[in-house]
Motif scaffolding. Sequence first.
Motif, short mmCIF file in Angstrom:
data_model
loop_
_atom_site.label_atom_id
_atom_site.label_comp_id
_atom_site.label_asym_id
_atom_site.label_seq_id
_atom_site.Cartn_x
_atom_site.Cartn_y
_atom_site.Cartn_z
N ALA A 106 -1.13 -7.05 -26.30
CA ALA A 106 -0.17 -6.02 -26.69
C ALA A 106 -0.92 -4.77 -27.13
O ALA A 106 -2.10 -4.81 -27.45
N TRP B 223 12.63 -7.31 -42.51
CA TRP B 223 11.83 -6.33 -41.78
C TRP B 223 12.52 -4.98 -41.63
O TRP B 223 11.88 -3.93 -41.76
N GLU C 20 7.37 -3.41 -38.25
CA GLU C 20 7.85 -3.14 -36.90
C GLU C 20 7.34 -4.18 -35.91
O GLU C 20 8.08 -4.62 -35.01
N ILE C 21 6.08 -4.59 -36.06
CA ILE C 21 5.55 -5.64 -35.18
C ILE C 21 6.31 -6.94 -35.38
O ILE C 21 6.68 -7.63 -34.41
N GLN C 22 6.55 -7.28 -36.67
CA GLN C 22 7.29 -8.51 -36.95
C GLN C 22 8.72 -8.42 -36.41
O GLN C 22 9.34 -9.45 -36.09
N ASN C 23 9.23 -7.19 -36.34
CA ASN C 23 10.60 -6.99 -35.82
C ASN C 23 10.58 -6.76 -34.30
O ASN C 23 11.57 -6.31 -33.73
N ARG C 24 9.41 -7.05 -33.67
CA ARG C 24 9.22 -6.95 -32.23
C ARG C 24 9.34 -5.52 -31.71
O ARG C 24 9.69 -5.28 -30.55
N GLN C 25 9.02 -4.56 -32.55
CA GLN C 25 8.93 -3.16 -32.13
C GLN C 25 7.43 -2.84 -31.99
O GLN C 25 6.86 -2.09 -32.78
N VAL C 26 6.81 -3.45 -30.98
CA VAL C 26 5.35 -3.44 -30.88
C VAL C 26 4.80 -2.04 -30.70
O VAL C 26 3.80 -1.67 -31.34
N ARG D 149 -3.57 -10.55 -27.91
CA ARG D 149 -2.33 -11.10 -27.31
C ARG D 149 -1.86 -10.23 -26.14
O ARG D 149 -0.77 -10.43 -25.62
N LEU E 114 -3.23 -7.78 -31.96
CA LEU E 114 -2.35 -7.36 -30.88
C LEU E 114 -3.10 -7.31 -29.54
O LEU E 114 -2.57 -7.67 -28.50
#
Length: 406
Positions: free
Chosen positions: A405, A337, A367-373, A403, A400
């Motif tokens: 987000a 990622w 970025e979402i997968q890397n938790r940078q929502v 969930r 998102l």
Amino acid sequence: MDARRLILVSVFSSLLLGLAAEASADTTLNQGLISSSIFRKMRGVQNMIRGGQYSDAQSQLSYLQGVTTSSYEAAVVRELYADYYIARGDYANALNALQPVMQQNILPPNEQHDAELTYGKLLVGNGQYQQGLDAMRSWLQGAQNPSPDALVTLAQAYAQTGQCRQAIPYVKRAIEAASDPQQDWFQLWIACQYDIHDYAGAAEALQATLGKFPDQAQYWQQLGEAYAQSGDNSKALAVYALMHSQGLIRQAQDYLSLATLYMRNGLPFQSAGVLQEGLQSGALPATEANYMLLASAWQSAGDMEHTVAALSEAVKVAKGGDAYVAQAQIYESRHEWLSAIDTAKKALAKGNLKRPGEAWLLQGVAEIQNRQVDDGTAALREALKYDESRPQAEAWLRYLSSRGAG
């Protein structure tokens, strides 16, 4: 002017040279119909023409023109004038000299037939193709065993009047009949096959040509192209692979053709190897397009490390960021990622993208997968602005939202 027409013009030019070469002052002198003194003069003129003594030959012909004692002798003098003009490459005046002989028809049948052949060749050589074709067809009716050069002249006349299909049988007959057929004859055969879009026939012609001229690289190349155009990619590949093994692959287009054929035959690893070789040798220019092609070949071969390396070379010479987009796609497929985010940003920074929405989408998903929502949501909203990425961006944003987000 396309390649086929250039070949026809080239053969035409060679035909003109051939007419001059054949003009060895061999007009038949029938001693029984010519007075002895004039016969000796005529023989002398022939020797002068053969020896290139054109000024002396012209003087003697002017003298003979005034002392002939029969219509037959006068006709022979005109034939000698035609020989003189042909030897000097003046086909228009050679035609003018020979035309009355054709009209009067006073020569013995065998001599008249020979003169008709020369006249037909001159018409074709002078660019009067339809008249030359008519004359040659008329001559052929009385020819029991036409010479190869006469058959080629007839083929040339057909080709130059847009009748390549009719030309092919005659040039093939000429090649088969000649002990040492000229290369231009083969070229005429090849050009005519291409002209009628008969690529299988072109392959046959090229195989025959290579049988005579095996070291001519252009014929190997054309044979491979002919097989490819006829849809036989396996034979096309076999030809190009043979060229490669013999060191005949030197030009950029040859490398690209061989690489393409390997891909069409399901051999991406070999395709990548050929492209790599061409780029390393300098035969293939180090352009973005060529490195992207190399990357595509490596990717099809399943070698991601080499794919990324090729894309890294592409970005060095690229004016836009598309190579970065391709890299980001690979990183994302491998769940790398951070690398995907970094290269997607580089693509957007470099700009000039064919599909900018894809870069925003790649960045947002990574970025979402890397938790940078928050960053990912912002990137996805940018992706909404482009048709190519809008559906997927909308789907991710709905996900998102569901969930809680974004």
